[in-house]
Design a protein around this motif. Sequence first.
Motif, short mmCIF file in Angstrom:
data_model
loop_
_atom_site.label_atom_id
_atom_site.label_comp_id
_atom_site.label_asym_id
_atom_site.label_seq_id
_atom_site.Cartn_x
_atom_site.Cartn_y
_atom_site.Cartn_z
N LEU A 22 57.17 -33.34 56.34
CA LEU A 22 56.43 -33.43 57.60
C LEU A 22 54.94 -33.69 57.35
O LEU A 22 54.32 -34.52 58.02
CB LEU A 22 56.60 -32.15 58.40
N LEU A 23 54.37 -33.02 56.36
CA LEU A 23 52.96 -33.21 56.05
C LEU A 23 52.69 -34.60 55.49
O LEU A 23 51.65 -35.21 55.77
CB LEU A 23 52.50 -32.14 55.05
N SER A 24 53.63 -35.13 54.72
CA SER A 24 53.49 -36.48 54.19
C SER A 24 53.47 -37.50 55.33
O SER A 24 52.66 -38.44 55.33
CB SER A 24 54.64 -36.81 53.23
N ILE A 25 54.35 -37.30 56.30
CA ILE A 25 54.40 -38.21 57.45
C ILE A 25 53.14 -38.09 58.29
O ILE A 25 52.56 -39.11 58.71
CB ILE A 25 55.65 -37.91 58.29
N LEU A 26 52.69 -36.85 58.52
CA LEU A 26 51.46 -36.66 59.28
C LEU A 26 50.27 -37.32 58.58
O LEU A 26 49.44 -37.97 59.22
CB LEU A 26 51.18 -35.16 59.46
N TRP A 27 50.19 -37.15 57.27
CA TRP A 27 49.09 -37.77 56.51
C TRP A 27 49.13 -39.29 56.65
O TRP A 27 48.09 -39.92 56.87
CB TRP A 27 49.19 -37.38 55.04
N ALA A 28 50.33 -39.88 56.53
CA ALA A 28 50.45 -41.33 56.63
C ALA A 28 50.04 -41.83 58.02
O ALA A 28 49.32 -42.83 58.15
CB ALA A 28 51.88 -41.75 56.32
N VAL A 29 50.48 -41.13 59.06
CA VAL A 29 50.17 -41.54 60.43
C VAL A 29 48.67 -41.42 60.72
O VAL A 29 48.05 -42.34 61.25
CB VAL A 29 50.97 -40.70 61.45
N PHE A 30 48.08 -40.28 60.33
CA PHE A 30 46.66 -40.05 60.62
C PHE A 30 45.73 -40.84 59.70
O PHE A 30 44.53 -40.89 59.94
CB PHE A 30 46.34 -38.55 60.51
N SER A 31 46.28 -41.47 58.66
CA SER A 31 45.46 -42.26 57.74
C SER A 31 45.44 -43.75 58.08
O SER A 31 44.75 -44.52 57.41
CB SER A 31 45.97 -42.09 56.30
N VAL A 32 46.21 -44.14 59.10
CA VAL A 32 46.35 -45.55 59.43
C VAL A 32 45.01 -46.25 59.67
O VAL A 32 44.81 -47.38 59.19
CB VAL A 32 47.29 -45.73 60.65
N PRO A 33 44.05 -45.65 60.40
CA PRO A 33 42.77 -46.37 60.61
C PRO A 33 41.92 -46.53 59.35
O PRO A 33 40.86 -47.12 59.41
CB PRO A 33 42.05 -45.49 61.63
N VAL A 34 42.36 -45.99 58.19
CA VAL A 34 41.67 -46.05 56.90
C VAL A 34 40.44 -45.13 56.85
O VAL A 34 40.30 -44.31 55.95
CB VAL A 34 41.28 -47.48 56.51
N PHE A 35 39.53 -45.25 57.83
CA PHE A 35 38.34 -44.40 57.78
C PHE A 35 38.67 -42.93 58.03
O PHE A 35 37.83 -42.05 57.82
CB PHE A 35 37.27 -44.90 58.77
N THR A 36 39.88 -42.65 58.49
CA THR A 36 40.29 -41.26 58.73
C THR A 36 41.00 -40.64 57.52
O THR A 36 41.45 -39.50 57.60
CB THR A 36 41.23 -41.18 59.95
N ILE A 37 41.11 -41.38 56.43
CA ILE A 37 41.82 -40.87 55.26
C ILE A 37 41.19 -39.58 54.74
O ILE A 37 41.89 -38.67 54.29
CB ILE A 37 41.88 -41.94 54.15
N GLY A 38 39.86 -39.49 54.80
CA GLY A 38 39.20 -38.28 54.34
C GLY A 38 39.63 -37.06 55.12
O GLY A 38 39.99 -36.02 54.54
N ALA A 39 39.61 -37.16 56.44
CA ALA A 39 40.00 -36.03 57.28
C ALA A 39 41.47 -35.68 57.11
O ALA A 39 41.84 -34.50 57.04
CB ALA A 39 39.70 -36.35 58.75
N SER A 40 42.32 -36.70 57.02
CA SER A 40 43.75 -36.44 56.87
C SER A 40 44.07 -35.85 55.50
O SER A 40 44.97 -35.02 55.37
CB SER A 40 44.56 -37.72 57.12
#
Length: 220
Positions: A22-40
């Motif tokens: 579940l966390l892997s999927i959440l990370w992938a979804v929330f990282s889509v805009p690229v600039f949000t990778i840090g927060a995710s």
Amino acid sequence: MSEELFDQKFVQKSGKVVNCILLSILWAVFSVPVFTIGASSAALMKSCGRTVLKDEGYVWRTFFDTFRSRFKKTTLLWLAVLALETLLYLDLRLILALAGQNSLWHILTAFCVMMMLFAGSMGIYALAQAADLNLPVKETLRNAVLLVFCGIGRTLCMGAVCWAAAGACLLFPFLIIILPGLAGILCGKIADGVIQKYIGGRRKDPADPGEFPDETEAEI
């Protein structure tokens, strides 16, 4: 071992695997805009430590609360690390394009790759601090640079884990449903150990591990 105890342990292990997915999927979804990778990524490490390793809290709430409350600070940290990694990558491309048979070029290539590993690990240290500590961005980056060299062995291990996970996901995209969570667990544990050893007592939010207060300009 009794059958009841075995079933209980199996359920616990299965729950950890499910949370990791579940966390892997959440990370992938929330990282889509690229600039949000840090927060995710900060939310991933925080959530892995609590919900997978310690069996505390809920996956979605822990991830989202960390993502929301740490968004500004972790985004600034991520963009700084991304700029450094991009510069090192361009340097590596230039070195490879000009490389000859001289051993000096091989040394330069190895040095550039090493620096990319260091930069990636520095980003993890910075995000791990941002997820748990009330520190300004400049102090967080300064601590991250020091931690890279204080825990050199763990730094190289952490960088290798990140690059290996990223490479595996690029080659086999279906692994994105599990590898980010596993990488988050490993990197989070490594970073947390180094941070506690060299920074000392962790100044957590007063409300942690419950609500996550919003960041203020004073903290930046």
